[in-house]
Design an enzyme around this catalytic site. Sequence first.
Site, PDB file in Angstrom:
ATOM      1  N   ALA A 209      -9.333  -1.190  -6.589  1.00  0.00           N
ATOM      2  CA  ALA A 209      -8.576  -2.218  -7.302  1.00  0.00           C
ATOM      3  C   ALA A 209      -7.125  -2.237  -6.841  1.00  0.00           C
ATOM      4  CB  ALA A 209      -8.633  -1.970  -8.806  1.00  0.00           C
ATOM      5  N   PHE A 210      -6.597  -3.436  -6.631  1.00  0.00           N
ATOM      6  CA  PHE A 210      -5.195  -3.584  -6.260  1.00  0.00           C
ATOM      7  C   PHE A 210      -4.295  -3.234  -7.440  1.00  0.00           C
ATOM      8  CE2 PHE A 210      -6.081  -5.119  -2.229  1.00  0.00           C
ATOM      9  CZ  PHE A 210      -4.936  -5.553  -1.567  1.00  0.00           C
ATOM     10  N   LEU A 211      -3.131  -2.681  -7.116  1.00  0.00           N
ATOM     11  CA  LEU A 211      -2.094  -2.452  -8.109  1.00  0.00           C
ATOM     12  C   LEU A 211      -1.323  -3.746  -8.336  1.00  0.00           C
ATOM     13  CD1 LEU A 211      -0.806   0.992  -6.780  1.00  0.00           C
ATOM     14  CD2 LEU A 211      -2.354   0.579  -8.701  1.00  0.00           C
ATOM     15  N   ASP A 277      -3.982  13.655   6.066  1.00  0.00           N
ATOM     16  CA  ASP A 277      -3.251  12.460   6.512  1.00  0.00           C
ATOM     17  C   ASP A 277      -2.309  11.922   5.440  1.00  0.00           C
ATOM     18  OD1 ASP A 277      -2.663  10.496   8.443  1.00  0.00           O
ATOM     19  OD2 ASP A 277      -4.069   9.092   7.530  1.00  0.00           O
ATOM     20  N   GLU A 282       3.679   7.101  -2.567  1.00  0.00           N
ATOM     21  CA  GLU A 282       4.295   5.970  -3.258  1.00  0.00           C
ATOM     22  C   GLU A 282       4.439   6.280  -4.738  1.00  0.00           C
ATOM     23  OE1 GLU A 282       2.799   2.045  -2.540  1.00  0.00           O
ATOM     24  OE2 GLU A 282       2.168   2.529  -0.492  1.00  0.00           O
TER      25      GLU A 282
END
Length: 408
Positions: A209-211, A277, A282
């Site tokens: 899901a996008f923020l 990685d 964020e």
Amino acid sequence: SRRHKLYREELNLTSAAAPLPLRPESSWLQFHLGISRDGLYPRSSPTVNRLLRDMRHFTIISADYSQDEKALLGACDCSQIVKPSGVHLKLVLRFQDFGKAMFKPMRQKREEETPEDFFYFVDFQRHNAEIAAFHLDRILDFRRVPPTVGRLINVTKEILEVTKNEILQSVFFVSPASNVCFFAKCPYMCKTEYAVCGNPYLLEGSLSAFLPSLNLAPRLSIPNPWIRSYSFDGKEEWEVNPLYCNTVREIYPYSNGNRLLNIVDMAIFDFLTGNMDRHHYEMFTKFGDDGFLLHLDNARGFGRHSHDETSILAPLSQCCTIKRTTFLRLQLLAEPEYRLSDVMRESLLQDRLAPILTEPHLLALDRRLQLILKAVRKCIDTYGEAKVVANDTMQPEAPASDRVKLTT
């Protein structure tokens, strides 16, 4: 192309669409409104379960490349590129109710291990790693990975026939085995060998899901103090200086507050998954310097169950500090009746693409958990529990004003 044009004309998709109303009860909006200082969603959130269900079942109305791949089309220092973009392929899929998710297709079978000679920055991105990372993050009570679910995608009907991007349309082809395939379009090393293919048109993938958009909820992208060298030789200072953490502690914002403790949480999470990685992290600007770190982009985890990369634990072993809540949760998951592998196995069975992880990967979680606890005990033996275990159990409840506010 002719078929795609006829399809769009048949559904009258070439005409301007009427504006769609925003439903306040939609799962995507409720997910965004539930973000707080404590995490991306509350414990036992019914909204998350509804969001996972919607991503699994809702009709896909459009598909496009992600902004990362679009940037590569116009800005690429090819002398710095060490991997083909096709291995890094991901798409943005849109749903009704303004829902949007990042789609990462299956690139590697579950029983395959990453070859020993692969550098971490040329490794495959695995869809099942994204799914497993969400479940592990929730079990650890971090709640810093966006809700992620597995789905079988019809690449013809749910990508090719709904995308408006002519570049994406142009990279579809039918393989000699009569499977529908596509690959990333970019200015370097993008070949049909790097394509992903359906069977013949159904393709497994993860949907994350996008923020909220950056306009509504700005985020900072910050280099990880324990960033690795992204070259074939050379090492970073933390790899050669065992006292590196003393330097980090002198630098704001790691000199006070929770930022360093959150870095240790992230290192523990990455060690359990085997993800090397983590070059940046964020965080939402609204919650200030002590806000939680988002655990994004986990597709390079769960590559080698037979190897424990202890260097990932450097923030813990060098700084010798850990949150009490994290330490207690890890101790609980080491108990026979709450064994991490058992809890993960049960949680992952909820996904339609189960089994998500093979049994060796699940058992590796128990082994790595013991290594984490061993590192903490070594720190306690050296410095004492009072200096190592930070008491974060008495934090006040976040006020309502700390929730992400979405405005029109």
